[in-house]
Design an enzyme around this catalytic site. Structure first.
Site, PDB file in Angstrom:
ATOM      1  N   SER A 169       0.855  -1.184   0.000  1.00 22.43           N
ATOM      2  CA  SER A 169       0.000   0.000   0.000  1.00 22.43           C
ATOM      3  C   SER A 169       0.890   1.232   0.000  1.00 22.43           C
ATOM      4  CB  SER A 169      -0.904   0.024   1.235  1.00 22.43           C
ATOM      5  OG  SER A 169      -1.535   1.298   1.378  1.00 22.43           O
ATOM      6  N   TYR A 176      -1.694  -0.531  10.335  1.00 24.32           N
ATOM      7  CA  TYR A 176      -1.814  -0.891   8.917  1.00 24.32           C
ATOM      8  C   TYR A 176      -0.624  -0.359   8.128  1.00 24.32           C
ATOM      9  CZ  TYR A 176      -3.926  -1.325   4.260  1.00 24.32           C
ATOM     10  OH  TYR A 176      -4.182  -1.655   2.940  1.00 24.32           O
TER      11      TYR A 176
END
Length: 274
Positions: free
Chosen positions: A156, A172
């Site tokens: 990501s 995350y």
């Protein structure tokens, strides 16, 4: 200097016949889109998803040659079972795309001053431990069968390009950053076996996990300047397919340890708030 027998990749004419792939997290969203793209190019595909109903739907879309497995990617046996099923069905395995992961918000991921230990541990388990388990099982398969092959992991942009107002999930971000380090490390270690490991790092895409952001008008307005390509829109599942095909194709045999952002310009753009 003259070079002979150089294969140049052409995505439009790329042939995946006689190849087989496992997609962890391949029954919805980005994973399913990649599975469809591989299938349309001639590959055999086994998709893994947590939900039995989504597995059945994926099988209906992908057709009778391809198969699915309902299982939790954080369970060490899931990837092993998927590999055995794919080997039995297809005879060999060319590569794996690990998409499985998710947000830990509901368990307590968020800003560091508020993050819970459960939120941290669950987010790491979902995104990093699951990937380690699938990569380990796939590498062991390649080594056992003396085969070269490809592993592609889903990262990501938040792993290296934070956006503090609307995307505050520090566990995350840490997990996705760790995916890059882990992938580069194993890419280096197993390069002598011609086992290639690469990472795709998307920005905000329309997926089931992105429902919160995709329905927020303030975030959508922010995206117009944060990922400004093609009108400043969220990514669509199909936007990663060209990158997936490139990394997974056997002719990409000189590419390993790379991180490719598919982000609409996210990492290059400041982003403006109203």
């Amino acid at each position: 200097m003259h070079y002979q027998d150089v294969n140049c990749l052409n995505l439009k004419t790329m042939d995946f016949k006689n190849t087989s792939y496992i997609i962890m997290g391949g029954t919805t969203g980005l994973g399913l889109s990649a599975a469809i793209a591989l299938k349309e190019k001639g590959a055999n595909v086994l998709v893994v998803g947590r939900n039995l109903e989504s597995c059945k739907k994926a099988e209906a879309i992908l057709g009778p040659i391809n198969i699915s497995l309902s299982g939790d990617a954080t369970d060490p046996e899931t990837a092993k079972t998927a590999i055995q099923m794919a080997h039995d069905k297809f005879g060999t395995i060319t590569g794996m795309f690990h998409v499985a992961g998710g947000s830990g918000r509901k368990w307590g991921d968020g800003a560091l001053d508020k993050i819970t230990l459960e939120g941290w541990n669950k987010t790491m388990e979902l995104n990093l431990t699951s990937m380690m388990l699938s990569n380990q099982a796939m590498v062991n398969y390649f080594l056992e069968h003396h085969k070269e092959g490809a592993i592609l992991n889903m990262g990501s942009v938040l792993g290296y390009s934070p956006s503090p107002k609307y995307f505050v999930t520090h566990a995350y971000a840490a997990a996705k950053s760790a995916i890059i380090g882990f992938s580069k490390s194993i890419a280096s270690y197993y390069a002598e076996h011609n086992i290639r490991v690469n990472v795709i790092a998307p920005s905000l895409f329309i997926t089931p996990m992105a429902k919160r952001a995709a329905e927020n008008e303030d975030i959508l307005s922010f995206l117009k300047t944060k990922q400004p390509l093609d009108g400043g829109r969220p990514g669509a599942s199909e936007d990663i397919n060209s990158a997936v095909l490139m990394f997974l194709h056997p002719d990409s045999k000189f590419i390993t340890g790379q991180v490719l952002a598919v982000d609409g310009g996210w990492a290059l753009s400041e982003g403006q708030y109203q």
